[in-house]
Each structure stands twice: as C-alpha cells, then as structure tokens.
Design a protein around this motif. Structure first.
Motif, mmCIF file in Angstrom:
data_model
loop_
_atom_site.group_PDB
_atom_site.id
_atom_site.type_symbol
_atom_site.label_atom_id
_atom_site.label_comp_id
_atom_site.label_asym_id
_atom_site.label_seq_id
_atom_site.Cartn_x
_atom_site.Cartn_y
_atom_site.Cartn_z
ATOM 1 N N GLU A 66 0.821 -1.211 0.000
ATOM 2 C CA GLU A 66 0.000 0.000 0.000
ATOM 3 C C GLU A 66 0.857 1.265 0.000
ATOM 4 O O GLU A 66 0.427 2.315 -0.485
ATOM 5 C CB GLU A 66 -0.945 0.007 1.207
ATOM 6 C CG GLU A 66 -2.125 -0.934 1.072
ATOM 7 C CD GLU A 66 -3.016 -0.584 -0.120
ATOM 8 O OE1 GLU A 66 -3.393 0.606 -0.250
ATOM 9 O OE2 GLU A 66 -3.313 -1.488 -0.920
ATOM 10 N N ASP A 67 2.054 1.166 0.547
ATOM 11 C CA ASP A 67 2.951 2.328 0.554
ATOM 12 C C ASP A 67 3.311 2.774 -0.859
ATOM 13 O O ASP A 67 3.677 3.937 -1.081
ATOM 14 C CB ASP A 67 4.236 2.014 1.325
ATOM 15 C CG ASP A 67 3.988 1.920 2.817
ATOM 16 O OD1 ASP A 67 2.895 2.330 3.257
ATOM 17 O OD2 ASP A 67 4.874 1.429 3.536
ATOM 18 N N ASN A 68 3.221 1.863 -1.812
ATOM 19 C CA ASN A 68 3.572 2.167 -3.199
ATOM 20 C C ASN A 68 2.357 2.446 -4.076
ATOM 21 O O ASN A 68 2.506 2.704 -5.272
ATOM 22 C CB ASN A 68 4.367 0.999 -3.804
ATOM 23 C CG ASN A 68 5.741 0.867 -3.176
ATOM 24 O OD1 ASN A 68 6.410 1.866 -2.945
ATOM 25 N ND2 ASN A 68 6.154 -0.352 -2.884
ATOM 26 N N PHE A 69 1.172 2.381 -3.508
ATOM 27 C CA PHE A 69 -0.051 2.650 -4.257
ATOM 28 C C PHE A 69 -0.155 4.149 -4.543
ATOM 29 O O PHE A 69 -0.024 4.978 -3.642
ATOM 30 C CB PHE A 69 -1.263 2.184 -3.460
ATOM 31 C CG PHE A 69 -2.585 2.591 -4.051
ATOM 32 C CD1 PHE A 69 -3.043 2.003 -5.220
ATOM 33 C CD2 PHE A 69 -3.356 3.574 -3.448
ATOM 34 C CE1 PHE A 69 -4.258 2.380 -5.771
ATOM 35 C CE2 PHE A 69 -4.573 3.956 -3.991
ATOM 36 C CZ PHE A 69 -5.026 3.351 -5.153
ATOM 37 N N ILE A 70 -0.399 4.532 -5.827
ATOM 38 C CA ILE A 70 -0.453 5.951 -6.178
ATOM 39 C C ILE A 70 -1.770 6.354 -6.841
ATOM 40 O O ILE A 70 -1.984 7.539 -7.125
ATOM 41 C CB ILE A 70 0.720 6.362 -7.098
ATOM 42 C CG1 ILE A 70 0.757 5.509 -8.367
ATOM 43 C CG2 ILE A 70 2.030 6.285 -6.341
ATOM 44 C CD1 ILE A 70 1.843 5.945 -9.362
ATOM 45 N N GLY A 71 -2.665 5.418 -7.105
ATOM 46 C CA GLY A 71 -3.946 5.805 -7.686
ATOM 47 C C GLY A 71 -4.651 4.642 -8.350
ATOM 48 O O GLY A 71 -4.124 3.540 -8.464
ATOM 49 N N THR A 72 -5.869 4.919 -8.808
ATOM 50 C CA THR A 72 -6.675 3.919 -9.493
ATOM 51 C C THR A 72 -7.008 4.424 -10.881
ATOM 52 O O THR A 72 -7.527 5.531 -11.043
ATOM 53 C CB THR A 72 -7.990 3.638 -8.730
ATOM 54 O OG1 THR A 72 -7.673 3.208 -7.413
ATOM 55 C CG2 THR A 72 -8.805 2.561 -9.441
ATOM 56 N N GLY A 73 -6.699 3.617 -11.887
ATOM 57 C CA GLY A 73 -7.021 3.978 -13.263
ATOM 58 C C GLY A 73 -8.302 3.310 -13.708
ATOM 59 O O GLY A 73 -9.035 2.709 -12.910
ATOM 60 N N GLY A 74 -8.609 3.434 -14.992
ATOM 61 C CA GLY A 74 -9.841 2.869 -15.508
ATOM 62 C C GLY A 74 -9.882 1.357 -15.449
ATOM 63 O O GLY A 74 -10.953 0.760 -15.492
ATOM 64 N N PHE A 75 -8.721 0.709 -15.351
ATOM 65 C CA PHE A 75 -8.682 -0.744 -15.403
ATOM 66 C C PHE A 75 -8.016 -1.382 -14.187
ATOM 67 O O PHE A 75 -7.763 -2.577 -14.166
ATOM 68 C CB PHE A 75 -7.949 -1.199 -16.673
ATOM 69 C CG PHE A 75 -8.522 -0.597 -17.910
ATOM 70 C CD1 PHE A 75 -9.846 -0.812 -18.256
ATOM 71 C CD2 PHE A 75 -7.763 0.220 -18.719
ATOM 72 C CE1 PHE A 75 -10.397 -0.250 -19.384
ATOM 73 C CE2 PHE A 75 -8.297 0.790 -19.854
ATOM 74 C CZ PHE A 75 -9.614 0.555 -20.193
ATOM 75 N N GLY A 76 -7.717 -0.590 -13.177
ATOM 76 C CA GLY A 76 -7.132 -1.179 -11.983
ATOM 77 C C GLY A 76 -6.272 -0.204 -11.207
ATOM 78 O O GLY A 76 -6.246 0.993 -11.477
ATOM 79 N N ARG A 77 -5.565 -0.750 -10.229
ATOM 80 C CA ARG A 77 -4.735 0.058 -9.345
ATOM 81 C C ARG A 77 -3.363 0.321 -9.965
ATOM 82 O O ARG A 77 -2.845 -0.498 -10.727
ATOM 83 C CB ARG A 77 -4.570 -0.646 -7.993
ATOM 84 C CG ARG A 77 -5.869 -0.688 -7.185
ATOM 85 C CD ARG A 77 -5.808 -1.717 -6.054
ATOM 86 N NE ARG A 77 -4.848 -1.388 -5.024
ATOM 87 C CZ ARG A 77 -5.111 -0.630 -3.960
ATOM 88 N NH1 ARG A 77 -6.316 -0.123 -3.787
ATOM 89 N NH2 ARG A 77 -4.187 -0.397 -3.053
ATOM 90 N N VAL A 78 -2.799 1.479 -9.611
ATOM 91 C CA VAL A 78 -1.497 1.880 -10.138
ATOM 92 C C VAL A 78 -0.524 2.033 -8.972
ATOM 93 O O VAL A 78 -0.861 2.632 -7.942
ATOM 94 C CB VAL A 78 -1.596 3.200 -10.925
ATOM 95 C CG1 VAL A 78 -0.241 3.565 -11.528
ATOM 96 C CG2 VAL A 78 -2.653 3.093 -12.021
ATOM 97 N N TYR A 79 0.687 1.490 -9.147
ATOM 98 C CA TYR A 79 1.713 1.521 -8.108
ATOM 99 C C TYR A 79 2.982 2.183 -8.652
ATOM 100 O O TYR A 79 3.266 2.148 -9.848
ATOM 101 C CB TYR A 79 2.064 0.102 -7.652
ATOM 102 C CG TYR A 79 0.913 -0.654 -7.044
ATOM 103 C CD1 TYR A 79 0.731 -0.708 -5.664
ATOM 104 C CD2 TYR A 79 -0.015 -1.324 -7.848
ATOM 105 C CE1 TYR A 79 -0.332 -1.414 -5.101
ATOM 106 C CE2 TYR A 79 -1.076 -2.025 -7.299
ATOM 107 C CZ TYR A 79 -1.227 -2.062 -5.934
ATOM 108 O OH TYR A 79 -2.281 -2.756 -5.381
ATOM 109 N N LYS A 80 3.716 2.760 -7.736
ATOM 110 C CA LYS A 80 5.055 3.260 -8.052
ATOM 111 C C LYS A 80 6.053 2.190 -7.665
ATOM 112 O O LYS A 80 5.923 1.546 -6.616
ATOM 113 C CB LYS A 80 5.327 4.549 -7.270
ATOM 114 C CG LYS A 80 6.689 5.182 -7.533
ATOM 115 C CD LYS A 80 6.828 6.463 -6.710
ATOM 116 C CE LYS A 80 8.195 7.104 -6.897
ATOM 117 N NZ LYS A 80 8.341 8.336 -6.088
ATOM 118 N N GLY A 81 7.038 1.977 -8.527
ATOM 119 C CA GLY A 81 8.016 0.936 -8.235
ATOM 120 C C GLY A 81 9.401 1.271 -8.739
ATOM 121 O O GLY A 81 9.573 2.202 -9.542
#
Length: 447
Positions: free
Chosen positions: A26-41
C-alpha cells in the motif's frame, strides 16, 4: 492477440514486478485507473522508477483486450507527448503494464493551482494537442489511432510540466469509456455508438476549458447547468461573458488575442456536428498561435485589460508597417494600420469606435521606407459624458528613429512610456470597443 508475441522483448517477470512494488504494498499505491490500481516501483535491475498498472478483471470484463491493445499502441507510437511503455507482464493470471514514471501526476490535479501560470497552461495544452495529433495521423493514414478516453486525468505532467497522454486501453475500440469520463463524452457517441477522431477532439475541447476556467469538467455539488463545464462555457462564450468564469489572477496574465484564439479553438471543438469540429492538426496550430501571442510582448497591456474586444497586429518578417490611422478627440477612439508585404499594401480595419462622428477624418502617420518605431508613450484616462466611467487610452505618441508623432488626444495624469530597440518591433495588440481601451506591443526578441 498475435502481435503481442512480437513484443516478447518487453516482457517482465512477475517476480521482478513484485520486488519493484514490495509485493504491491500500500505504501507504493499511487492511484486507481480505468482498469485497476497503479503503483510506483523501482526496477531491481537498473533501479529506474516506473508506474505499474495492475489490471483488475472485476472492474472491466473486457480488460484483456484493452490490455493487449494498449501494449500494441504504446509499442507502435513514439512521441515526446505520449507516455512510454517500459514493459508488461502476463503471468499467473496477472496482467500488468509498466510505464515511465511521470513525476508531477495528472493535469487534473493541477487545474486549480494558482502556481500554474497561463503561459505554462498554454505549453501543457500545446504539448497534449501535439501528442493527440500524432496519434491521429503522425505515422501516416495507414497508422491512425483514436484514443477514446481523453480527459485531464489521462494527461500527465513530467518534472518540466511537459504533457504526456496516457491510458490507451480504449484506443480504436468502439465502446465507451469509464464513468469518470462523463463530462468529456462526445454527444454524438450517444447517437451513433461509435467513437471517432472527432470524439477525441470534443473531449480535448473540454480539457481546454478546464485549463482555462481552472475547474473540473463535472462538479457533483451542483445539480443545475453548473454541474457540467461544457454547458457553462458554451453559454458564456456565445454571450461573450467568458470573463465571468475565468479567475481574476489568471485573467490578468492573459494577452487579449491569446485568450481569443484559445477560447475560440476550444469552443469549436465542442460543436455538436462532428464535421464542423477542427482537426487536431488545426488545434495545434491555433494553440501555437495563442502561445506565440502570449509570449510575444515583454510589456504589460496599458489601459484596460477587460474592456472592449481583443485585437492584434503581428508582423511577419516580410511585412513592414507603412501607416497608422488614429481617430481621436479627448480620448483615442480607434487605431488602424496599413501594412506592406510582397503582395503590396494590406489595409487593416480600424480597432475601436468613431466617437459618434463618422465624418471626422482620421489622422494618418505615414512612415518612410527606412523609418522604424522605437517606442510609444501616452496617458490613461477615464471617460466622462454619455459613455462615462471607462478606462481608455486618453492620449498617444508614436516615436520612431526619425521623429515623434503626437500627442493625439488629451493628456491626463496617468502616464506610460514604453521604449524598445531599433529592429525589435513586431506589432501591436490591445482591446477596443467604443474607444481604444488598451494598447501593448510585440517584440521580435521574444516571439
């Protein structure tokens, strides 16, 4: 899709992605797009920072098709204003797309920012338009793509606030768009069920007005016309009341003709008739003109920045100003120009009114072939009489390398003086109604 097999070199093992995101922490979660969750990595091999979109089949049942399509589009189309695909993963039921990480997030998050100047907003819009124009035909007629989901949340800003269009999962697919795109949808889609390049143009027009008005396309707290920006701006544009929906601090930054070109292009995008909407190539040209007019003057607009209508005279390199015609009494009523180019003399209409006397002769300044304007000075006054209370140019002098013309009009106490170097003059701009309300100049040094 068979074409995916040709892109095996872009495949990234699921294990590497889990390492990059600390197993989708969850610390890397940055948002939700039209098709799912987006993470920074951060990739383990080269330590580059990436954005990782994890497809969620519960959000969209056609996800696998959009997944494959976005890979193909991003691998085929390369442009500075499109997000770059780093890789993808299709292992163990996981469908993951990996992009370059764009530092400043989406344009949507910056719409209301007072730190984003009008010039920066123009640069962002011009960049996004260039990327979309490339999609619509940058690789020729046989390689065209429809984005299908243009909105401010899908325009990202890098560290230099350069615009990058993202989220190509809807490209060339004839069905709609997620619910978050409601305020951007081409009304013709409701009638035909088909998306087109013109659908992208319509959506981009809404984005342009978001940028101009510093508000989102949809405001849920309203339950009347104000809810949808497109309805508000169309009414205000047609009634010539755009000033009512532009924040004062942003409006004060705008050169009149820059605003006129920008708002007209945005309005034309929202035409109900697809055939009447401009192409993205045309929009790029208009936005570039708006930007050039905005940066083309190092001086402020003297006089009123809101009265009358905007006008502009910008001289190309092969043009020379040969005559200025001034109508004046106590104030400057109007100003007009005659320009010479390779085709001969071009006479431009007067900007402003006649002061109620159509029979009065204009005073004409005729310039010698070797004469150049090097400055202007004048005063700003407030009108009296029947049309009282307007801030206008009350007197004006034109200074050249050979002589001084004027003063025309009645000098008041609020004075301005604007000198410039020989050879740097590139034209005038201003606002005019019944009077000459405001006046400024363009410089070749900044165009």
């Amino acid at each position: 899709m068979a074409q995916i097999q040709e892109l095996d070199h872009l495949k990234i093992p699921l294990q590497d992605i889990k390492l990059a995101t600390n197993n989708f922490a969850e610390d890397n979660f940055i948002g939700t797009g039209g098709f799912g969750r987006v993470y920074k990595g951060q990739l383990p091999n080269d330590h580059s920072i990436v954005a990782i979109k994890r497809l969620d089949n519960t959000i969209t049942p056609q996800g696998p098709r959009e997944f494959a399509l976005e890979i193909i589009v991003l691998a085929s189309y390369k442009h500075t204003n499109l997000t770059s695909l780093v890789g993808f993963c299709d292992d163990d039921g996981e469908k993951i797309l990996m992009y370059e990480y764009v530092t400043n997030g989406s344009l949507e998050n910056h719409l209301a920012s007072v730190n984003l100047t009008w010039e920066q907003r123009l640069r962002i819009c011009l960049g996004a338009a260039s990327g979309l124009d490339y999609l619509h035909g940058g690789l020729g007629t046989s390689h065209r793509a429809i984005h299908g989901n243009i909105k401010s949340s899908n325009i990202l800003l890098d560290v230099n606030r350069e615009a990058k269009i993202s989220d190509f999962g809807m490209s060339n697919i004839g069905h709609m768009i997620d619910s978050g795109s409601l305020g951007f949808v081409d009304p013709q889609y409701k009638n035909t069920g088909v998306l087109s390049k013109e659908s992208d143009v319509y959506s981009f027009g809404v984005v342009l007005f978001e940028v101009l008005c510093r508000r989102p396309a949809v405001m849920a707290e309203y339950h009347d016309e104000r809810k949808f920006l497109r309805k508000v701006v169309k009414r205000c544009y047609e009634e010539e009341k755009l000033d009512e929906i532009i924040m004062d601090d942003l409006r004060e930054q705008m050169k009149p003709y820059s605003l006129e070109i920008f708002s007209t292009a945005a309005y034309q995008c929202l035409n109900k008739d697809r055939k009447q909407r401009p192409s993205m190539k045309s929009i790029v040209q208009e936005l570039r003109s708006s930007f050039e007019y905005q940066i083309g003057s190092p001086t402020k607009l003297w006089g009123s920045s809101t009265g009358g209508s905007p006008w502009s005279l910008l001289l190309d390199n092969n043009m020379k100003l040969r005559k200025i015609a001034i109508d004046h009494e106590d104030w400057i009523f109007s100003i007009g120009f005659t320009v010479e180019d390779v085709n001969g003399l071009l006479i431009f209409s007067q900007h402003g009114g006649t002061g109620g006397d159509n029979n009065r002769e204009l005073y004409e300044i005729n310039f010698d072939a070797d004469e150049e304007i090097i400055g202007m000075l004048g005063t700003i006054g407030v009108t009296t009489g029947y049309y009282a209370g307007y801030q206008v140019i009350s007197s004006l002098c034109i200074v050249t390398n050979k002589r001084r013309y004027g003063p025309f009009g009645e000098e008041t106490m609020t004075r301005f003086r604007v000198p410039w170097d020989v050879g740097s003059f590139a034209g005038f701009y201003g606002r005019a109604g019944f009077y000459l309300d405001g006046l400024g100049f363009y410089s070749k040094n900044t165009i």
